[in-house]
Design an enzyme around this catalytic site. Sequence first.
Site, mmCIF file in Angstrom:
data_model
loop_
_atom_site.group_PDB
_atom_site.id
_atom_site.type_symbol
_atom_site.label_atom_id
_atom_site.label_comp_id
_atom_site.label_asym_id
_atom_site.label_seq_id
_atom_site.Cartn_x
_atom_site.Cartn_y
_atom_site.Cartn_z
ATOM 1 N N LYS A 44 34.357 32.903 40.790
ATOM 2 C CA LYS A 44 35.813 33.074 40.825
ATOM 3 C C LYS A 44 36.520 32.433 39.636
ATOM 4 O O LYS A 44 37.581 32.881 39.210
ATOM 5 C CB LYS A 44 36.376 32.504 42.132
ATOM 6 N N GLU A 66 45.872 34.177 46.784
ATOM 7 C CA GLU A 66 45.357 34.254 48.139
ATOM 8 C C GLU A 66 43.938 33.709 48.117
ATOM 9 O O GLU A 66 43.288 33.691 47.071
ATOM 10 C CB GLU A 66 45.324 35.712 48.608
ATOM 11 N N SER A 332 26.484 34.601 43.724
ATOM 12 C CA SER A 332 27.876 34.469 43.291
ATOM 13 C C SER A 332 28.500 33.108 43.568
ATOM 14 O O SER A 332 29.474 32.729 42.943
ATOM 15 C CB SER A 332 28.722 35.563 43.944
#
Lengths: 350, 257
Positions: A44, A66, A332
């Site tokens: 991210k 969010e 991830s």
Amino acid sequence: MERLRRTYIGRPTPLYCAKRLTEYLGGAKIYLKREDLAHTGAHKINNAIGQALLAKKMNKKRLIAETGAGQHGVATATGAAFVGLECVIYMGTEDMQRQSLNVFRMRLLNAHVEEVPIGSRTLKDAINEALRDWTSNVRTTHYVLGTVFGPHPFPMIVRDFQSVIGKEARSQIRKAEGRLPDSLIACVGGGSNAMGLFDAFLKDDVQMIGVEAGGKGIESGEHAARFAGGSIGILQGTKSYLLQDGNGNILGTHSVAAGLDYAAVGPEHAFLKDSGRIHYTYITDNEALSAFEILSKTEGIIPALESAHAIAETIKRAPTLSKESIIVVNLSGRGDKDVQQVAKIKGIEL
Amino acid sequence: MSRIRETFRRLKKNKKKAFMPYIMAGDEGLEKTLQRILLLEECGADLIELGVPFSDPLADGPTIQRAAERALSAGVTLRKVLPFVKKLRDYSQIPIVLMTYYNPVYKYGESFFIEDAIQSGVDGVIIPDLPPDEASNYIRGSRQAMLDTIFLIAPTSTERRIKKIVAACSGFIYYVSITGITGSRLVLEESFRRHINKVREFSDKPVAVGFGVSTPEDARTIAEIADGVIVGSAIVKKFHEHPDEARHFVEELRKVI
């Protein structure tokens, strides 16, 4: 950006040959793209730092975002601290409970975490609230959308910032094996880590598999498998596959992984599914939990529950393939944020 | 001529402004909705904006989202709202403008929706999450069926954008008073009057203003500038929390518009 990737995010992340997992499964050779080793513990950050710089350049005073699993919230809070902007993170009540560690991390990073107690109280509702905030404060605020979703140009912005994953993996596997892999596997919530890995390989002869959250199984209705159980609709400024009822109202979703617990999927994934370029499948909660443990035991790597879905698909697929074939799996994120939840599921008190 | 245009023309001739209350269809059941519309008409409403319940009402604040949740749990969806309007026509000929999000329309089928809406006696439709750029089929179909299409202009809309939006509008133009969602506090920027005049430069269609109009004072200010005043959340709230005060509140609003 190039310099920050190296000095702040810690890129390139390694492409690691998972020898013991490969031996354990007895089939294809498995490589893990170690996004879990990027700063803040997930892919991210690639997008969050990029958009934080963009916001600074546009003279915005405030970042909002969010978050579902909390990884994007932590990444955005980090980006805000890094460039010196105010930061508010919207998070559903249910997600705040199951990801309390990340809530505390965001607060440490000086972000304000705004609880979203309405609707399904998960990621979808956090996006609604963030979009409402943005509508109200658009002159001063940039909305750092965390996945390849939302109104144009967000799906492209996020894909472009994440595409560094695939670019690195492509040159790393060539260096390690002298050729491209046979398959790529990544989990798909909104779909940013998958788009990030797949994008650089779209023109190559490489099979790609996107893994959705099967929750308690498709028949149970408690899942987030939009391709397996959804239909086309329009939500939050995007046309894509949605979990919806016959009247076009959005259905509740379920996944053990908060980051996959979402009723829609990025529009480029919908396109790539319809064109047949990418194959999409799903993994249930139980399969993901078992993969979570297998990777921890065989490789000493605790994966995020989201990434455990990609590992679980690998566990199914690798034994059916020859030892010559190569799979690259996008790991991830790391699983520290999930250990409390997994302990709770197993009935262990910490 | 459409019932909406007719209404605005009549009001203009009499040097009056339109009072356009919004309520959510099916909030506490459709029987209540019918009673409320009749009450609003009795109190002098010129047009009713009727919300269609949707699970994810992005342009709305908590008051209207909760009303939508109540309506959805009463089983009311677009498929029930259209027959309801048809039934309403036995009692009232007040212009009805549906405010719906796009996904229920998409799922219903755009052309079926247009046909059924006009058959049911709906006069116009507002779809806040459908930009005119994506609406060419919908606009064409609606024009043929004589269903008015109302799009929203925001305080941040540029001149180029305003031109595009006013061209896509029929019936009236919806000017959003603030950057924000329904039910926010009304804080008019200095540029408000200038911006509305900009809209009028490009179009002679009536301009109605909504979002954040919650008190008679707000309504009075808006009525000085706009052709119509839309009051939503404040009325929805009154009907739900203090139904006995609703009539008085609506009458007070009517007086100043």
